[in-house]
Structures are given as C-alpha cells and as structure tokens.
Design an enzyme around this catalytic site. Sequence first.
Site, PDB file in Angstrom:
ATOM      1  N   SER A  42       0.795  -1.232   0.000  1.00 22.97           N
ATOM      2  CA  SER A  42       0.000   0.000   0.000  1.00 22.97           C
ATOM      3  C   SER A  42       0.826   1.280   0.000  1.00 22.97           C
ATOM      4  O   SER A  42       0.291   2.356  -0.248  1.00 22.97           O
ATOM      5  CB  SER A  42      -0.944   0.007   1.211  1.00 22.97           C
ATOM      6  OG  SER A  42      -0.208  -0.065   2.423  1.00 22.97           O
ATOM      7  N   THR A  63      -2.007  -6.364  -0.806  1.00 24.36           N
ATOM      8  CA  THR A  63      -2.779  -5.837   0.319  1.00 24.36           C
ATOM      9  C   THR A  63      -4.256  -5.800  -0.038  1.00 24.36           C
ATOM     10  O   THR A  63      -4.640  -5.946  -1.199  1.00 24.36           O
ATOM     11  CB  THR A  63      -2.308  -4.420   0.689  1.00 24.36           C
ATOM     12  OG1 THR A  63      -2.411  -3.577  -0.475  1.00 24.36           O
ATOM     13  CG2 THR A  63      -0.866  -4.440   1.147  1.00 24.36           C
ATOM     14  N   ARG A 203      -7.571   3.493   7.426  1.00 24.24           N
ATOM     15  CA  ARG A 203      -6.737   4.517   6.813  1.00 24.24           C
ATOM     16  C   ARG A 203      -6.719   5.749   7.712  1.00 24.24           C
ATOM     17  O   ARG A 203      -7.755   6.154   8.237  1.00 24.24           O
ATOM     18  CB  ARG A 203      -7.243   4.889   5.420  1.00 24.24           C
ATOM     19  CG  ARG A 203      -7.033   3.805   4.367  1.00 24.24           C
ATOM     20  CD  ARG A 203      -5.554   3.623   4.056  1.00 24.24           C
ATOM     21  NE  ARG A 203      -5.303   2.647   2.996  1.00 24.24           N
ATOM     22  CZ  ARG A 203      -5.041   1.370   3.184  1.00 24.24           C
ATOM     23  NH1 ARG A 203      -5.023   0.891   4.425  1.00 24.24           N
ATOM     24  NH2 ARG A 203      -4.794   0.567   2.178  1.00 24.24           N
ATOM     25  N   ASP A 227      -3.317   2.630  14.483  1.00 23.42           N
ATOM     26  CA  ASP A 227      -2.319   1.912  13.699  1.00 23.42           C
ATOM     27  C   ASP A 227      -2.027   2.634  12.392  1.00 23.42           C
ATOM     28  O   ASP A 227      -1.012   2.374  11.760  1.00 23.42           O
ATOM     29  CB  ASP A 227      -2.798   0.486  13.407  1.00 23.42           C
ATOM     30  CG  ASP A 227      -1.781  -0.318  12.610  1.00 23.42           C
ATOM     31  OD1 ASP A 227      -0.635  -0.438  13.094  1.00 23.42           O
ATOM     32  OD2 ASP A 227      -2.121  -0.818  11.520  1.00 23.42           O
ATOM     33  N   GLU A 232       1.043   9.507   6.767  1.00 23.53           N
ATOM     34  CA  GLU A 232       2.143   8.595   7.071  1.00 23.53           C
ATOM     35  C   GLU A 232       3.017   8.373   5.836  1.00 23.53           C
ATOM     36  O   GLU A 232       2.524   8.457   4.705  1.00 23.53           O
ATOM     37  CB  GLU A 232       1.614   7.265   7.616  1.00 23.53           C
ATOM     38  CG  GLU A 232       0.786   6.440   6.657  1.00 23.53           C
ATOM     39  CD  GLU A 232       0.279   5.143   7.278  1.00 23.53           C
ATOM     40  OE1 GLU A 232       0.593   4.087   6.703  1.00 23.53           O
ATOM     41  OE2 GLU A 232      -0.419   5.171   8.307  1.00 23.53           O
ATOM     42  N   HIS A 249       1.272   1.088  11.377  1.00 23.88           N
ATOM     43  CA  HIS A 249       0.541   0.485  10.252  1.00 23.88           C
ATOM     44  C   HIS A 249       0.953  -0.977  10.061  1.00 23.88           C
ATOM     45  O   HIS A 249       1.324  -1.397   8.958  1.00 23.88           O
ATOM     46  CB  HIS A 249       0.788   1.279   8.964  1.00 23.88           C
ATOM     47  CG  HIS A 249      -0.263   1.039   7.911  1.00 23.88           C
ATOM     48  ND1 HIS A 249      -0.549   1.957   6.932  1.00 23.88           N
ATOM     49  CD2 HIS A 249      -1.094  -0.017   7.688  1.00 23.88           C
ATOM     50  CE1 HIS A 249      -1.494   1.484   6.142  1.00 23.88           C
ATOM     51  NE2 HIS A 249      -1.854   0.283   6.590  1.00 23.88           N
ATOM     52  N   GLY A 252      -2.149  -5.568   9.888  1.00 19.98           N
ATOM     53  CA  GLY A 252      -2.297  -6.697   8.978  1.00 19.98           C
ATOM     54  C   GLY A 252      -0.998  -7.379   8.629  1.00 19.98           C
ATOM     55  O   GLY A 252      -0.918  -8.091   7.627  1.00 19.98           O
TER      56      GLY A 252
END
Length: 369
Positions: A42, A63, A203, A227, A232, A249, A252
Amino acid sequence: MVDENIPGAAKCFGQFGEVVTRSGRQIGAADLQDVDILIVRSVTKVNKSLLAGSRVKFVGSTTIGSDHLDTEYLRSQNIQFCTAPGSNADSVVDYVLSVTCRIDGLLESLLGGGRVGIVGYGNVGKRLGQRLSAIGIPWLAYDPLLDPKQYPCLRSLEEVVDSNLLSLHTPLTTSGPFPSFHMLDAKILRAIPQNGVVLNAGRGEVVATAELLALLDSRPDIRLALDVWEGEPNFSPDLAERCVIATPHIAGYSVDGKKAGLRMVATELACFLGEAEQFNADVDDINAAPQVLCTGSDVATVLREAVLGVYDVAEDCQRFLSIIQYSERGARFDLLRKHYPIRRELGYSKLLTSNLDMASLLRAVQGGK
C-alpha cells in the site's frame, strides 16, 4: 519489480521472470523502464506519474486496499491489476482483539454488556463481527454502501459511534455519495461515550487529525488505539503521544496474511500470463505456530492469556513510541515496518487448556480454525 517488504516474493515470482526488489516507498518511474510486472504493497502510489513511459502491463498489490492504485488510469492504459481482498483480514482482527485485551478494563466492559461499533463492514468488519459474536461481545456496524435489509447488523453512524469501542476498518475514498475522508470529524467524535476507545486500523485520513487533537483537550477520557496515520509515514507525534496504543501500520502484518496476499496475486499473475503457478514462498517454516497454555478459570482471563500469548500489541507500541523523539520519524516508521518481527495469527496457533469448559471459547477466539 517487487516491494522488498513482501516476504517470499522473490522466490514466488521468480517462476515468471527475473525479479528485482526495492523499497516500496522508493520505487520511481526511472526504476520501471525495463519492468513488465510491478508487485507492491500500500505504500507505493501507482499512477500516471509512476507508470507513464514504462512497459508495465500488470500491477499486483498484496494488500486488501486499492486507494493507492489509480484504477481509472490503469484501465485506460489496459494495464491489468489486482489486489488481495481479505488476505490479512484475520491479522487485523487479531490486532483488534489484542488491543481489546491490552487496554485496562476494556475487555471486561465489553463482556459485561458493552458494545463494539464497527465502521466499514467489508472483509475485516465481517470477520471481526463473527469473532466478537463467538466470544460473547455485542456489536453493531456502519457501512452506507451495503443494504441493511441484507445485513440487519447495520445501523447509522451516530448509533455505531455510541459504543465502548469504535473500530474503524473503512477504505479511504474522497468521492461518491459517502466519502470516507475525514468522516470522523469533531462533530462525530464528540458523541463517543465516556471513556470510549477509538481504534483505527483502516486509513489514517478517515479521522480528522487536527479536530481530534483539539477535541482531546476537552475530552481527555477518550482513549486512542491508532495503527494508521494521516500523512504517514510522517505521523503526528502529538497525536501519537496521546494514544494508549500506537503502532506503525502493522495491524495486517502477520506472516500468514502476507503469505495469503502473495498467493492471491501470484495466482492472478499466472492466469494473466497463461502459465501454471507453482506457489513456493518459503514462509511456512519461518516460525513455528505459537503454543499457549491458558490456565485461567474465567472468560476474561482465558481470552487475555490466549490473545496476548500469541500477539501482544504492547510490544509493537513500545517500539513505535521509541521513534517519536527523532526528527526523521518517517524513515524510522518505515524501518519498523521493514524489520517487523515474525508474527503468526491466532487461527494458526495452538491454544491449550485443561479446563474443558474453556475449550470452545479458545476455538471461538481463533475464528473456529
């Protein structure tokens, strides 16, 4: 060209041709002049400025999201593309459960009649709801793109926000009838109940950062578990310092989720090339499945032993908070992701108990696996 942060990718995609790896955030147009296939996560923005003049004919993202892909441009150039929907959904659910077990009193309040509000009822939202129901925690969901007649759990955003834990799992959209950009502004955030927790693993731009920071001055009782971050890797250190849980982040980032995403993209690429796929990413043997013995006699204790025994989000939080003081926070943010420790999912772990009454609970928290 493959993002170097995808474990096993070099060997997996080597069956299709020569593989070159590079940091996903550093992949530029000059790198793609002799590239036919681009495999990203991502952090790589795939658009005209990246691909114009290249010979790329297939883009795969390992992703679940697609907001980093300019799908209209890809279609206009007849460039095949795919993502890996649902691949790391269980990993994100594990993250939510770990946060729930780690924040003082949250698990007990939810088991005692509290409620989780799920924003975004896609792959993650649905699996989170299933796992919460299985362990006895009530929940509601908000997703304006779905039909409430088909999904009776759906409610208005205002009703869902009025929950002990508000868990955000929506993709980032800036157009259409229900854009998610800054969906949670000060007006919505004020409705969070006393001592409520806001968890964002979707997000960062879904939450209006400046408005949230201003609100915290008058609502210090609101607890944050974030997260994902607006802008970012250059996150707000002020916001990070106000969090109970803050991570880079990685919700996952289980090796199981990465493997699933890799397999999905490899399958799509093999189909595109008309070749047989032989999946071999060498991730099965990276780390044995964790084994956790749960000795508690009550539900909260056993859940906490099981979840935190497999994955304790506090360790990720500690690593993340250690970089706040540095001026090059963005670079260190990416390094935390690049060198993320191997993590297995609850569903692939061995949860043991001598208390037969708790055996079904352990299966439930694993998602029935």
